[in-house]
Scaffold this motif. Structure first.
Motif, mmCIF file in Angstrom:
data_model
loop_
_atom_site.group_PDB
_atom_site.id
_atom_site.type_symbol
_atom_site.label_atom_id
_atom_site.label_comp_id
_atom_site.label_asym_id
_atom_site.label_seq_id
_atom_site.Cartn_x
_atom_site.Cartn_y
_atom_site.Cartn_z
ATOM 1 N N ASN A 648 61.789 -8.322 0.084
ATOM 2 C CA ASN A 648 60.935 -8.420 -1.152
ATOM 3 C C ASN A 648 61.222 -9.897 -1.593
ATOM 4 O OD1 ASN A 648 60.001 -5.958 -1.246
ATOM 5 N ND2 ASN A 648 61.517 -5.026 -2.623
ATOM 6 N N LEU A 649 62.308 -10.370 -1.504
ATOM 7 C CA LEU A 649 62.786 -11.932 -1.791
ATOM 8 C C LEU A 649 61.735 -12.811 -1.270
ATOM 9 C CD1 LEU A 649 66.567 -12.257 -2.338
ATOM 10 C CD2 LEU A 649 64.699 -12.315 -4.045
ATOM 11 N N VAL A 650 61.630 -12.539 0.205
ATOM 12 C CA VAL A 650 60.743 -13.379 0.930
ATOM 13 C C VAL A 650 59.238 -13.160 0.709
ATOM 14 C CG1 VAL A 650 59.759 -13.812 3.304
ATOM 15 C CG2 VAL A 650 62.356 -13.234 2.857
ATOM 16 N N LEU A 761 41.250 -12.543 7.979
ATOM 17 C CA LEU A 761 42.259 -12.209 8.644
ATOM 18 C C LEU A 761 43.274 -11.511 7.739
ATOM 19 C CD1 LEU A 761 43.242 -15.408 10.376
ATOM 20 C CD2 LEU A 761 41.418 -13.749 11.038
ATOM 21 N N VAL A 762 43.782 -10.196 8.042
ATOM 22 C CA VAL A 762 44.876 -9.473 7.231
ATOM 23 C C VAL A 762 46.100 -9.619 7.763
ATOM 24 C CG1 VAL A 762 45.553 -7.291 6.312
ATOM 25 C CG2 VAL A 762 42.994 -7.735 6.604
ATOM 26 N N LEU A 763 47.126 -10.177 6.905
ATOM 27 C CA LEU A 763 48.529 -10.509 7.262
ATOM 28 C C LEU A 763 49.477 -9.404 6.820
ATOM 29 C CD1 LEU A 763 48.467 -14.384 7.521
ATOM 30 C CD2 LEU A 763 48.050 -12.784 9.338
ATOM 31 N N ASP A 764 50.452 -9.166 7.270
ATOM 32 C CA ASP A 764 51.566 -8.253 6.712
ATOM 33 C C ASP A 764 52.655 -8.859 6.919
ATOM 34 O OD1 ASP A 764 52.222 -5.600 5.275
ATOM 35 O OD2 ASP A 764 53.382 -5.346 7.008
ATOM 36 N N TYR A 765 53.676 -9.271 6.001
ATOM 37 C CA TYR A 765 54.962 -9.967 6.193
ATOM 38 C C TYR A 765 55.864 -8.950 6.761
ATOM 39 C CZ TYR A 765 53.073 -13.581 3.335
ATOM 40 O OH TYR A 765 52.125 -14.657 2.832
ATOM 41 N N LYS A 766 56.574 -9.334 7.818
ATOM 42 C CA LYS A 766 57.873 -8.602 8.268
ATOM 43 C C LYS A 766 59.052 -9.316 8.550
ATOM 44 C CE LYS A 766 55.707 -4.682 8.845
ATOM 45 N NZ LYS A 766 56.280 -3.221 8.328
ATOM 46 N N THR A 767 59.989 -9.097 7.725
ATOM 47 C CA THR A 767 61.457 -9.897 7.733
ATOM 48 C C THR A 767 62.570 -9.069 8.876
ATOM 49 O OG1 THR A 767 62.168 -8.563 6.110
ATOM 50 C CG2 THR A 767 61.330 -10.756 5.462
ATOM 51 N N GLY A 768 62.083 -8.151 9.250
ATOM 52 C CA GLY A 768 62.793 -7.464 10.335
ATOM 53 C C GLY A 768 62.164 -7.313 11.666
ATOM 54 N N SER A 769 62.429 -6.505 12.478
ATOM 55 C CA SER A 769 61.797 -6.335 13.758
ATOM 56 C C SER A 769 60.401 -5.668 13.653
ATOM 57 C CB SER A 769 62.698 -5.275 14.922
ATOM 58 O OG SER A 769 62.791 -4.235 14.225
ATOM 59 N N ALA A 770 59.522 -5.917 14.443
ATOM 60 C CA ALA A 770 58.061 -5.502 14.253
ATOM 61 C C ALA A 770 57.654 -5.345 15.572
ATOM 62 C CB ALA A 770 57.282 -6.217 13.374
ATOM 63 N N ALA A 802 53.203 -11.056 10.154
ATOM 64 C CA ALA A 802 53.667 -12.216 10.005
ATOM 65 C C ALA A 802 55.134 -12.225 10.145
ATOM 66 C CB ALA A 802 53.121 -13.138 8.810
ATOM 67 N N GLN A 803 55.823 -12.200 11.286
ATOM 68 C CA GLN A 803 57.210 -12.027 11.403
ATOM 69 C C GLN A 803 57.942 -13.209 11.169
ATOM 70 O OE1 GLN A 803 58.162 -10.019 14.998
ATOM 71 N NE2 GLN A 803 60.447 -10.159 14.613
ATOM 72 N N ILE A 804 59.142 -12.953 9.924
ATOM 73 C CA ILE A 804 59.573 -14.103 9.255
ATOM 74 C C ILE A 804 61.160 -13.731 9.225
ATOM 75 C CG2 ILE A 804 59.677 -15.695 7.493
ATOM 76 C CD1 ILE A 804 56.918 -14.567 6.468
#
Length: 896
Positions: A648-650, A761-770, A802-804
């Motif tokens: 959530n912070l990211v 383009l539809v993006l979904d942030y992921k800070t863990g594994s995906a 969007a794997q961050i």
């Protein structure tokens, strides 16, 4: 009518002659007096003199009182300290001695914590006094202990107090000086051993000292019984006792358990299940248990008193989450509706904090009461008002008044009428409060937390033994069973590891000295003799005796004790007195649990969004339980930020950044310093917002570390964003209300970008594994992004994660055409992919519509279509009973 637990014939002559009889414990003395009374009634006596039968400690108290009444100067020199006051003086003595312990190598000095050593020092000095060690021996053999003893004696003298052993020495001196008149004879009953101090006292107090000898029961039969482990041993003993009691309700049945205090909860649970199966039924009246347990509970562990101590913990600014939840669900305070308590707990757990503040607890309760009503929050506010009025330090009597007032405003012990045992707990609490005021003998004020600590320690050291009617089944420890007689006796725990009992010498006294003086638990020969005497007592205690032992302690094999090696094994496939017949199983109705009632949105409200499809794909029953029954587990608290909070912070940082940047062109226009400054300011603002909600976590050091982590992560990600084809951000964190396959959806899309040619383009942030492989297959396990695509009104050219994350920053997904996003390609027909974008969209439409129809029609079998689904939804196993089903299927396969 049950016969007495003691054979009074063995003491009839001594009682008739008025001989003073002493026992090692109060239980045996009571049973002897009871047996004498029953014998007198059988002789048609309507009244009789009380026999001179006392527990040795009660007899010593009587002799001490006689010394005081006679004005004996030595007795007037000091007042016996209670165990709690004595322990406090030991802590002071150790602290004031200002000594350090040195490790075995003699190199490193370790600072002492008085609380860690006070009890050991108290026990060591008690042993030293009872075994009559001289000051010279203590000085030479235990110099560290001697320094503490010297300081402790100074504390005693300062407050005109003495130890229990000092009291015995004074009584001994009074008999020797004939201040107390010696008795013609003292008869000892069921003593295993006596310390030199007590033996010397009894020799001074009596011209003749005699000892009761065990007599073997007539027709005695003994055997030994092996069990796999301790739990099986307990179950076997309880089953045997239950069967014996049912066969003969007047029989005296004994179970001897060496480690009864430790095993008490398990023993009581098994006894309740066997003898009082309806005990927990809320509508049935409480009845006394049909058994007696000799091992009491610590008063602090009883329901009523533990509640009082728990409520007083609200004086602390922070408490563990589980403590607040225990307070909320406790019935012994206030009159709040259970549903309100459950809702307040749910709101508190949603904070996901390990140690919430007490103010946060009060706030959450008040918010729930705004919707549901109730008086809990007003009581908590009154409690807090009393806390604020407390002084910094006060006497223990003053603290007692504060604590009592706080418990009163909280409504302790509740409005329900207390049953007999709860009433006894309340009376013990009142006795505890009287003893609590004895700390004022030391004339030293205490802080709030010192006062709470002493109250908790006092409750932990006091033993609660409820008064219950006599019962056929007696469950006793090794010492409590000495001298009693039964019709049937079971003695458990007689393996080679635990009997004879292992040596546990006191660590503050030299081991060689303890063995030389034959102190308890220090000499193997002495423990062997004691065990042999106990065995003789067991064999004389009942006509039929079973000795049981465990064959395993975990993986460690055990053998029966050598002391019972000559006793034959139980030569039968069943226990004596138990039935071998198994009752016929009742005919059970088979119910098909695969189908739940179909979903009717007119009468039923559901939530969960895309999670409905995800859970239906992995385990249909869990989808039903979560989204229709509301079986959701609150978030688990973490020591730091949870993965969700970090994500959530990211999310929040990226939302703030792109609301300022708006497009790639402005991102590229910033030089390195300007970009760093923008990212730094954005992260700082975000953390300031978060720190208000998690003040317990965001201290200066933690905030600095999190600032550096987020800055590095975001700068690396923005470098990847610069390599994309030109784009602008048209939507951020947009909430979409829609439906699919007749199921209402509420979705939040992290971000939608638009390219120069108008493609979106539809993006979904992921800070863990995906992994996008979970979008595929007949039952897509992660259908969130496909559902975004299917429910949007505008055409979508690509969906991607969007794997961050540190060390791995990339886009992964599917696109209608190549080169829309770095690393994102069109479907290739490999690894289960459709061969085109259109075929992929069609596949998602069919697969997700099928899942939606399953959910609406109530298809809910306990089937795990994904190997990981059961592991990640383990909290639902008490509801779906997956472990039982899997075990049943495995046994059927094995049987076939």
């Amino acid at each position: 009518m049950m016969r007495p637990l003691f054979d009074i014939a063995s003491l009839r002559e001594e009682i008739e002659r008025g001989v003073q009889i002493l026992t090692p414990n109060q239980r045996l003395a009571s049973k002897i007096r009871q047996a004498w009374g029953m014998a007198q009634q059988q002789q048609n006596q309507s009244c009789w003199a009380r026999p001179a039968v006392d527990a040795i400690e009660s007899w010593l108290d009587e002799q001490w009182q006689r010394c005081l009444d006679l004005g004996y100067p030595s007795a007037a020199a000091g007042y016996p300290a209670t165990p709690e006051v004595e322990l406090m003086l030991w802590e002071r003595a150790i602290e004031t001695s200002n000594e350090s312990m040195v490790d075995l190598a003699g190199e490193t000095a370790v600072s002492l914590q008085p609380g860690n050593f006070a009890r050991q020092a108290k026990d060591a000095y008690t042993i030293a006094q009872r075994w009559q060690m001289t000051d010279a021996q203590l000085t030479e053999e235990a110099p560290q202990l001697w320094r503490w003893v010297d300081a402790f004696r100074g504390e005693l003298a300062r407050h005109r107090l003495i130890t229990p052993a000092d009291k015995v020495s004074i009584i001994c001196r009074a008999f020797r000086e004939q201040v107390l008149e010696p008795l013609p004879q003292i008869h000892l009953c069921a003593f295993g051993s006596l310390s030199p101090l007590y033996l010397n006292l009894l020799e001074q107090a009596s011209g003749t000292l005699t000892q009761q000898q065990p007599v073997k029961a007539a027709g005695q039969h003994a055997c030994k019984y092996p069990c796999y482990g301790e739990q099986q041993e307990l179950e076997a003993a309880v089953d045997w006792a239950s069967a014996k009691q049912q066969a003969d309700p007047e029989a005296r049945i004994g179970i001897i358990i060496p480690e009864l205090p430790k095993l008490r909860p398990s023993v009581e649970r098994l006894l309740r299940q066997q003898l009082q199966p309806d005990y927990q039924h809320p509508e049935l009246p409480r009845t006394p248990p049909p058994y007696n347990l000799s091992a009491g509970l610590a008063l602090s562990e009883t329901p009523l008193v533990s509640t009082a101590l728990l409520l007083l913990e609200l004086n602390r600014p922070q408490l563990p989450l589980e403590t607040f939840c225990r307070i909320l669900n406790n019935p012994f305070w206030t009159d709040t509706d259970p549903e309100l308590r459950a809702e307040a707990e749910l709101q508190l757990r949603k904070l996901a904090q390990l140690n919430p503040r007490s103010s946060e607890f009060r706030y959450r309760v008040s918010r729930v009461e705004e919707r549901c009503g109730g008086t809990m929050s007003s009581r908590l506010e009154k409690f807090e008002t009393l806390r604020r009025e407390m002084p910094h330090s006060a006497s223990y009597q003053q603290w007692l008044a504060h604590f009592s007032a706080q418990l009163d405003v909280l409504g302790w012990p509740g409005e329900r009428t207390l049953d007999s045992i709860e009433y006894q707990q309340q009376q013990h609490w009142l006795n505890l409060l009287e003893r609590y005021q004895q700390f004022d003998q030391l004339a030293q004020p205490a802080t709030l937390f010192q006062a709470l600590r002493q109250l908790q320690q006092l409750a932990s050291n006091m033993v609660f033994q409820p008064e219950t009617p006599d019962a056929a089944i007696q469950v006793l420890g090794l010492l409590e069973g000495a001298g009693l007689r039964f019709d049937n006796l079971w003695v458990m725990g007689l393996d080679d590891r635990r009997w004879p009992q292992p040596l546990t010498p006191n660590p503050l006294l030299p081991f060689a000295l303890q063995r030389a003086l034959k102190m308890p638990k220090s000499c193997p020969q002495q423990e062997l003799q004691l065990a042999q005497a106990q065995l003789a007592g067991f064999l004389s205690a009942a006509p039929d005796v079973i000795f049981s032992f465990s064959q395993f302690d975990g993986d460690q094999p055990l053998q029966p004790s050598e002391l019972i090696s000559d006793i034959p094994f139980l030569n039968t496939d069943r226990l004596p007195g138990t039935s071998t017949q198994v009752p016929a199983l009742a005919q059970l109705e088979t119910v098909d649990c695969e189908r739940a009632p179909p979903l009717n949105l007119a009468d039923e409200t559901i939530g969960g969004g895309t999670g409905i499809f995800r859970h239906q794909a992995t385990c249909p029953f869990n989808a039903f339980a979560i989204h229709r029954l509301g079986a959701r587990q609150p978030p688990q608290p973490n020591l730091g930020l949870s993965p969700l909070e970090r994500g959530n912070l990211v999310h929040e940082c990226l939302e703030r950044l792109w609301r300022q940047l708006q497009n790639q062109q402005q991102l590229a226009a910033l030089d390195d310093n300007s970009l760093r400054q923008l990212v730094s300011d954005t992260v700082r603002t975000t953390l300031q917002t978060q720190s208000k909600m998690r003040a317990d976590l965001f201290g200066p050091a933690f905030t600095t570390i999190e600032q550096q982590r987020l800055e590095t992560l975001l700068l690396d990600w923005l470098e990847l964003e610069k390599t994309r084809p030109p784009f602008q951000v048209i939507e951020l964190e947009n909430t979409l209300h829609s439906e699919y396959a007749g199921i209402p959806l509420r979705m939040t899309i992290d971000r939608i970008d638009q390219l120069e040619n108008g493609e979106q383009l539809v993006l979904d942030y992921k800070t863990g594994s995906a992994s996008i492989s979970r979008w595929l297959g007949e039952r897509p396990e992660d259908p969130q992004m496909p559902l975004y695509l299917l429910t949007r009104e505008q055409p979508t050219a690509a969906i991607a994660f969007a794997q961050i994350s540190a060390g791995e920053q990339k886009f992964q997904g599917f696109a209608e055409s190549a080169h829309l996003l770095p690393g994102v390609k069109t479907p290739q027909g490999k690894k289960g992919e459709p061969e085109s974008w259109e075929a992929l969209c069609e596949h998602w439409q069919q697969a997700l519509r099928a899942l939606g129809e399953e959910f609406k029609q109530g298809y809910a079998p306990v089937v795990f279509f994904s190997p990981t689904a059961r592991r990640y939804q383990a909290e639902l196993e008490p509801l779906n009973r997956a472990a039982e089903l899997i075990a049943e299927n495995d046994s059927e396969e094995y049987g076939s």
